[in-house]
Design a protein around this motif. Structure first.
Motif, PDB file in Angstrom:
ATOM      1  N   ARG B  56     -53.311  51.760  30.456  1.00 46.43           N
ATOM      2  CA  ARG B  56     -54.014  51.360  29.244  1.00 46.43           C
ATOM      3  C   ARG B  56     -53.811  52.408  28.139  1.00 46.43           C
ATOM      4  O   ARG B  56     -53.508  52.079  26.997  1.00 46.43           O
ATOM      5  CB  ARG B  56     -55.514  51.190  29.549  1.00 46.43           C
ATOM      6  N   ASP B  60     -52.075  51.989  24.401  1.00 51.77           N
ATOM      7  CA  ASP B  60     -52.708  52.420  23.148  1.00 51.77           C
ATOM      8  C   ASP B  60     -51.776  53.332  22.362  1.00 51.77           C
ATOM      9  O   ASP B  60     -51.694  53.243  21.141  1.00 51.77           O
ATOM     10  CB  ASP B  60     -54.029  53.154  23.441  1.00 51.77           C
ATOM     11  N   VAL B  63     -49.037  51.312  20.772  1.00 54.49           N
ATOM     12  CA  VAL B  63     -49.588  50.594  19.620  1.00 54.49           C
ATOM     13  C   VAL B  63     -49.712  51.523  18.416  1.00 54.49           C
ATOM     14  O   VAL B  63     -49.314  51.178  17.303  1.00 54.49           O
ATOM     15  CB  VAL B  63     -50.963  49.989  19.969  1.00 54.49           C
ATOM     16  N   MET B  81     -52.033  44.042  17.638  1.00 53.63           N
ATOM     17  CA  MET B  81     -53.495  44.089  17.698  1.00 53.63           C
ATOM     18  C   MET B  81     -54.010  43.499  19.006  1.00 53.63           C
ATOM     19  O   MET B  81     -54.971  43.983  19.591  1.00 53.63           O
ATOM     20  CB  MET B  81     -54.110  43.300  16.540  1.00 53.63           C
ATOM     21  N   VAL B  84     -53.953  45.868  22.090  1.00 52.08           N
ATOM     22  CA  VAL B  84     -55.086  46.800  22.233  1.00 52.08           C
ATOM     23  C   VAL B  84     -56.213  46.118  22.990  1.00 52.08           C
ATOM     24  O   VAL B  84     -56.799  46.674  23.926  1.00 52.08           O
ATOM     25  CB  VAL B  84     -55.647  47.210  20.845  1.00 52.08           C
ATOM     26  N   TYR B  85     -56.475  44.894  22.552  1.00 52.52           N
ATOM     27  CA  TYR B  85     -57.563  44.117  23.141  1.00 52.52           C
ATOM     28  C   TYR B  85     -57.266  43.801  24.611  1.00 52.52           C
ATOM     29  O   TYR B  85     -58.097  44.006  25.498  1.00 52.52           O
ATOM     30  CB  TYR B  85     -57.709  42.836  22.321  1.00 52.52           C
ATOM     31  N   ASP B  88     -57.321  46.655  27.173  1.00 53.71           N
ATOM     32  CA  ASP B  88     -58.688  47.026  27.524  1.00 53.71           C
ATOM     33  C   ASP B  88     -59.288  46.050  28.540  1.00 53.71           C
ATOM     34  O   ASP B  88     -59.942  46.445  29.509  1.00 53.71           O
ATOM     35  CB  ASP B  88     -59.537  47.071  26.256  1.00 53.71           C
ATOM     36  N   LYS B  89     -59.044  44.750  28.318  1.00 52.62           N
ATOM     37  CA  LYS B  89     -59.596  43.737  29.231  1.00 52.62           C
ATOM     38  C   LYS B  89     -58.957  43.842  30.620  1.00 52.62           C
ATOM     39  O   LYS B  89     -59.637  43.677  31.640  1.00 52.62           O
ATOM     40  CB  LYS B  89     -59.332  42.324  28.691  1.00 52.62           C
ATOM     41  N   ARG B  92     -60.309  46.616  32.492  1.00 52.45           N
ATOM     42  CA  ARG B  92     -61.628  46.243  33.013  1.00 52.45           C
ATOM     43  C   ARG B  92     -61.501  45.369  34.268  1.00 52.45           C
ATOM     44  O   ARG B  92     -62.310  45.474  35.194  1.00 52.45           O
ATOM     45  CB  ARG B  92     -62.420  45.517  31.915  1.00 52.45           C
ATOM     46  N   LEU B  96     -63.274  45.971  37.928  1.00 58.74           N
ATOM     47  CA  LEU B  96     -64.041  44.981  38.700  1.00 58.74           C
ATOM     48  C   LEU B  96     -63.464  44.835  40.108  1.00 58.74           C
ATOM     49  O   LEU B  96     -64.214  44.716  41.082  1.00 58.74           O
ATOM     50  CB  LEU B  96     -64.076  43.653  37.948  1.00 58.74           C
ATOM     51  N   HIS B  99     -64.779  47.609  41.970  1.00 57.11           N
ATOM     52  CA  HIS B  99     -66.172  47.360  42.381  1.00 57.11           C
ATOM     53  C   HIS B  99     -66.207  46.500  43.655  1.00 57.11           C
ATOM     54  O   HIS B  99     -67.053  46.709  44.521  1.00 57.11           O
ATOM     55  CB  HIS B  99     -66.954  46.638  41.281  1.00 57.11           C
ATOM     56  N   TYR B 189     -68.759  40.169  40.172  1.00 60.19           N
ATOM     57  CA  TYR B 189     -67.515  40.896  39.860  1.00 60.19           C
ATOM     58  C   TYR B 189     -66.343  39.909  39.731  1.00 60.19           C
ATOM     59  O   TYR B 189     -65.508  40.042  38.847  1.00 60.19           O
ATOM     60  CB  TYR B 189     -67.190  41.941  40.927  1.00 60.19           C
ATOM     61  N   ARG B 192     -66.758  37.944  36.465  1.00 60.10           N
ATOM     62  CA  ARG B 192     -66.414  38.739  35.283  1.00 60.10           C
ATOM     63  C   ARG B 192     -64.902  38.982  35.217  1.00 60.10           C
ATOM     64  O   ARG B 192     -64.318  38.991  34.139  1.00 60.10           O
ATOM     65  CB  ARG B 192     -67.161  40.090  35.311  1.00 60.10           C
ATOM     66  N   ARG B 203     -56.541  35.461  23.587  1.00 56.39           N
ATOM     67  CA  ARG B 203     -55.888  36.326  22.612  1.00 56.39           C
ATOM     68  C   ARG B 203     -54.367  36.137  22.619  1.00 56.39           C
ATOM     69  O   ARG B 203     -53.720  36.286  21.595  1.00 56.39           O
ATOM     70  CB  ARG B 203     -56.221  37.795  22.894  1.00 56.39           C
ATOM     71  N   PHE B 206     -53.557  33.358  20.514  1.00 58.26           N
ATOM     72  CA  PHE B 206     -53.711  33.780  19.115  1.00 58.26           C
ATOM     73  C   PHE B 206     -52.428  34.411  18.564  1.00 58.26           C
ATOM     74  O   PHE B 206     -52.077  34.233  17.397  1.00 58.26           O
ATOM     75  CB  PHE B 206     -54.893  34.748  19.027  1.00 58.26           C
TER      76      PHE B 206
END
Lengths: 214, 214
Positions: B56, B60, B63, B81, B84-85, B88-89, B92, B96, B99, B189, B192, B203, B206
């Motif tokens: 990650r 960044d 970018v 753009m 970046v998003y 991060d996801k 995450r 999870l 976890h 978990y 999510r 995204r 998009f």
């Protein structure tokens, strides 16, 4: 050109700060709703979450306009990139506040939080909303050190979270399994809210220092 | 200049895709660990999560270099753009999965998942990891429609999640409260993880369409 840029940057800061205000309010109201079993307030918090979604989209648009028209560099570029990240995290804080409110709604008219855990959840709500307040200040007047400070506050959240988990998994827990699972998830919403606040603070430090803390 | 830019954009795509591969593997291994009570595998999944954090950070950096040196516009800017998003996801998603692995570790040598929920968690693991696989394909060969597809898959996750919640909050649940709360969190978990995959797909659409789906 430079003036337009500065105006857009200021707008971005204001949009982020406003999102922080909404997240703090949502968490405060959601906590009141869950502690007092106020179904109407819970519904209002959940409905208000749409405002944060709109605010996040507006931040993203400002960022795209800034990048497309201004080609910022160095500290300004870091601020713009950070805004994308922070807007997403603060929007998520709103989601988590809405989950807290939803817990109140689901268990209404019963109170989701039994008397012996009122103090823990009151503290969780106060600390978590306070972290969002602090983010608003940090966004408005950035300076290095927000991460260390909120990371420290996060420990207070973790200890309350651990206390709730210990209570609901105790063999003598008297309120049944639905209550225990609901409270375990509820405590997790606060913990995640605080985690997002810490990660926003970490990125805000990065705007100033150019270094992401480990 | 344009060639350097295209090379950097390709690198960004590859970095994101590689993150998706790591997230899929983490979720697959974590599910195996939690279903077979494999403490060693659980530890490996948790240790491997650091790779996703590094990946990650590398995204960044790419970018920032792209934005600072190349000032991309329109579709290219959207891709940058979005990266970046998405980075991060996906990071995450790795958290999870870790976890899930941690749940295996905490309850080891006992198996965290009782026999009657093995099928549900096997399916949750298969579907969730499959969503990460699909993201890797979508990142490599973007086309509009990934969001609708993964949003549909997400419903399958939500229904398994609801089934687990119904089972663990049943008054006749025979495995005690610590097991019930642990399984409620475990199911969350997966839910999510799937949510993050959907938001990445949204995204990615998009990037192609310039419009974020509602």
């Amino acid at each position: 050109m430079r003036d337009v840029f500065q105006t857009d940057l200021d707008a971005l800061r204001e949009q982020l700060a406003e999102m922080g205000v909404l997240a703090a309010r949502a968490m405060r109201d959601a906590t009141t709703a869950v502690l007092t079993s106020d179904g109407e307030l819970a519904e209002r918090v959940m409905a208000a979450d749409a405002e944060l979604d709109v605010a996040r989209d507006r931040c993203d648009e400002t960022v795209q306009r800034l990048l497309a028209l201004q080609a910022p560099v160095a500290g300004d570029l870091r601020l713009v990139m950070t805004a994308v990240y922070c807007a997403d995290k603060i929007e998520r804080m709103g989601d988590l506040a809405a989950h807290v409110a939803d817990t109140a709604r689901i268990r209404h008219p019963e109170c989701a939080v039994p008397a012996e855990l009122t103090a823990s959840f009151t503290e969780l709500g106060t600390i978590a909303a306070g972290m969002a307040d602090r983010l608003v200040e940090l966004i408005g007047r950035p300076g290095h050190g927000g991460f260390a400070e909120l990371d420290d506050t996060d420990r207070a959240v973790d200890s309350r979270h651990a206390a709730v988990m210990a209570a609901v998994t105790d063999p003598d827990w008297p309120h049944g399994i639905p209550s225990a699972t609901s409270l375990a998830l509820l405590a997790r919403y606060y913990e995640r809210f605080a985690d997002q606040a810490v990660s926003v603070a970490k990125r805000l430090d990065f705007v100033v220092t150019g270094v992401i803390a480990a």
